[in-house]
Design a protein around this motif. Structure first.
Motif, short mmCIF file in Angstrom:
data_model
loop_
_atom_site.label_atom_id
_atom_site.label_comp_id
_atom_site.label_asym_id
_atom_site.label_seq_id
_atom_site.Cartn_x
_atom_site.Cartn_y
_atom_site.Cartn_z
N ALA A 89 -13.88 -2.42 4.21
CA ALA A 89 -12.96 -1.33 3.87
C ALA A 89 -11.54 -1.86 3.69
N THR A 90 -11.16 -2.82 4.51
CA THR A 90 -9.82 -3.41 4.40
C THR A 90 -9.63 -4.05 3.02
N GLU A 91 -10.62 -4.80 2.57
CA GLU A 91 -10.55 -5.41 1.24
C GLU A 91 -10.50 -4.35 0.15
N ALA A 92 -11.34 -3.33 0.29
CA ALA A 92 -11.37 -2.25 -0.71
C ALA A 92 -10.02 -1.53 -0.77
N ILE A 93 -9.39 -1.32 0.40
CA ILE A 93 -8.08 -0.69 0.44
C ILE A 93 -7.08 -1.51 -0.36
N ASN A 94 -7.09 -2.82 -0.18
CA ASN A 94 -6.18 -3.68 -0.94
C ASN A 94 -6.41 -3.55 -2.44
N GLU A 95 -7.67 -3.54 -2.85
CA GLU A 95 -8.01 -3.43 -4.28
C GLU A 95 -7.61 -2.08 -4.85
N LEU A 96 -7.90 -1.02 -4.11
CA LEU A 96 -7.55 0.33 -4.58
C LEU A 96 -6.04 0.52 -4.62
N TRP A 97 -5.37 0.01 -3.60
CA TRP A 97 -3.91 0.17 -3.51
C TRP A 97 -3.23 -0.35 -4.76
N ALA A 98 -3.71 -1.45 -5.27
CA ALA A 98 -3.10 -2.07 -6.45
C ALA A 98 -3.17 -1.15 -7.68
N LYS A 99 -4.02 -0.15 -7.62
CA LYS A 99 -4.20 0.77 -8.75
C LYS A 99 -3.39 2.05 -8.62
N ILE A 100 -2.69 2.23 -7.50
CA ILE A 100 -1.86 3.41 -7.32
C ILE A 100 -0.51 3.17 -7.99
N LYS A 101 -0.14 4.07 -8.89
CA LYS A 101 1.15 3.95 -9.56
C LYS A 101 2.24 4.51 -8.64
N PRO A 102 3.42 3.90 -8.62
CA PRO A 102 4.49 4.36 -7.73
C PRO A 102 4.79 5.86 -7.86
N GLU A 103 4.73 6.39 -9.05
CA GLU A 103 5.04 7.81 -9.24
C GLU A 103 3.97 8.73 -8.63
N GLN A 104 2.79 8.21 -8.37
CA GLN A 104 1.72 9.02 -7.77
C GLN A 104 2.03 9.44 -6.33
N PHE A 105 2.83 8.68 -5.62
CA PHE A 105 3.07 8.95 -4.20
C PHE A 105 3.64 10.35 -3.95
#
Length: 164
Positions: free
Chosen positions: A98-114
């Protein structure tokens, strides 16, 4: 509003720093799982609280699936009662995956999405930032319960402020 190097001066923490903050907490939680004797991980309780493995199942059901919803915009099934083999090593492996998946998914979040409002697991509405904050806060809460368990077993919990 002034900006410096394309970053708003009102920004306190960058997405990269927020991820590192979260992953620091995840490293402490992993060490907390490791500190439990096998039997106690699955069976020790105090005052009607769940055994720690149940809390870890909840954390696993929230973090990666919640980020999948954020990234892909699809509703994930909330499954905190998944099948497992009653081995602590399995939970450590799932935690690491899950930790690895979090890193991979995080890279796909655009700053404006927050700042976007979303509904996770079909029922929890909030901004992406507030959802992620909840993931972190919930983990800290359950780790604190685990610290009580460890102390009751005569085991010194990991130092919560050592996040490397």
């Amino acid at each position: 509003m002034e900006t410096t190097a394309n970053i708003s001066v009102s920004q306190i923490i960058s997405p990269t720093e927020l991820l590192e903050h979260w992953q620091g907490h995840r490293r402490v939680t992993r060490r907390t799982i490791e500190a439990f004797p096998e039997e106690a991980f699955f069976n020790h309780t105090i005052g009607g609280m769940r055994p720690f493995y149940k809390m870890v199942m909840e954390l696993l059901a929230i973090a990666e699936p919640g980020l999948k919803e954020i990234v892909h915009g699809t509703s994930e099934h909330f499954d905190e009662d998944f099948k497992h083999d009653n081995k602590k090593e399995t939970f450590l492996r799932l935690w690491d995956e899950a930790t690895e998946a979090i890193n991979e998914l995080w890279a796909k979040i655009k700053p404006e999405q927050f700042k976007e409002t979303i509904t996770l697991f079909g029922q929890y509405e909030g901004t992406v930032y507030s959802q992620i904050s909840y993931f972190i806060d919930n983990e800290i809460h359950h780790r604190a319960q685990a610290y009580v368990y460890l102390r009751s077993l005569g085991i010194e919990p990991p130092l919560f402020f050592v996040r490397d």
